[in-house]
Design a protein around this motif. Structure first.
Motif, short mmCIF file in Angstrom:
data_model
loop_
_atom_site.label_atom_id
_atom_site.label_comp_id
_atom_site.label_asym_id
_atom_site.label_seq_id
_atom_site.Cartn_x
_atom_site.Cartn_y
_atom_site.Cartn_z
N THR A 101 0.84 -1.19 0.00
CA THR A 101 0.00 0.00 0.00
C THR A 101 0.87 1.24 0.00
OG1 THR A 101 -0.13 0.11 2.41
CG2 THR A 101 -1.85 -1.15 1.29
N THR A 103 0.30 5.81 0.51
CA THR A 103 -0.62 6.92 0.77
C THR A 103 -0.48 7.91 -0.38
OG1 THR A 103 -0.43 6.61 3.14
CG2 THR A 103 -1.28 8.73 2.39
N GLY A 151 -4.11 0.44 -8.61
CA GLY A 151 -4.51 -0.02 -7.29
C GLY A 151 -5.96 0.32 -7.00
N THR A 169 -5.38 5.74 1.28
CA THR A 169 -4.52 4.57 1.20
C THR A 169 -4.90 3.79 -0.04
OG1 THR A 169 -4.30 4.43 3.60
CG2 THR A 169 -3.77 2.45 2.35
N GLN A 171 -4.23 0.34 -2.16
CA GLN A 171 -3.67 -1.01 -2.19
C GLN A 171 -3.27 -1.29 -3.62
OE1 GLN A 171 -6.29 -4.42 -1.43
NE2 GLN A 171 -4.74 -5.19 -0.03
#
Length: 172
Positions: A101, A103, A151, A169, A171
């Motif tokens: 992950t 940010t 993502g 966030t 992934q």
């Protein structure tokens, strides 16, 4: 014909039966009634988008999952329900939990359904020392979002969405 096929599938003593499509509320969506007729319908609809019309049931001690027919909904159903279930049965860690992950800052405002967990495909770009996340089209049938995404950003239930510049966030 569909009930017959489900009985045939169950006769092979499977560990799991996936029924693709027919899980929504349209006039040709029969999966919930088939599961109810052959076994026990446990869930019809979850608070997740895309993937809202997921069906879960049991018949002859076999879990049944009605997977939505739209590609993005089907992919998300696989990621959040099917892959973790299979990994658990195999004594393996959840493969989706192991994904890295990061940010990132949202590049634009993103509205979300307040009562649902929203999983939004995003592209990610590094600009200087920060990451930017640009949401792709949210439609459950937008198959190109599966190919173009770097993502997935999760917008939790009871949130109205994210503003441009909000941290999220992703992934990968």
């Amino acid at each position: 014909a569909l009930v017959k096929r489900l009985h045939e599938a169950l006769a092979t003593t499977p560990d799991l039966v996936l029924i693709l499509s027919g899980s929504s509320a349209g006039s040709k969506d029969f999966t919930a009634s088939i599961v109810r007729e052959v076994g026990e319908l446990l869930v019809h609809g979850i608070a997740v988008r895309p993937g809202h019309p997921v069906i879960m049931g049991m018949a002859a001690d076999v879990p049944l999952i009605g997977v939505p027919g739209y590609p993005v909904s089907a992919a998300l159903t696989g990621e959040i329900f099917i892959a973790p279930l299979l990994a658990t049965w195999l004594g393996q860690p959840d493969p989706t939990a192991a994904r890295p992950t990061l940010t990132a800052k949202m590049t634009r405002k993103l509205m979300s359904h307040t009562g649902d967990d929203d999983y939004v495909r995003v592209t990610v770009a590094r600009v200087g020392d920060r990451y930017l996340a640009a949401p792709l089209s949210k439609g459950a049938g937008v198959i190109t979002s599966l190919v173009r995404a770097d993502g997935t950003a999760h917008i939790p239930r009871f949130s109205e969405g994210l503003d441009m510049g909000d941290a999220v966030t992703v992934q990968l």
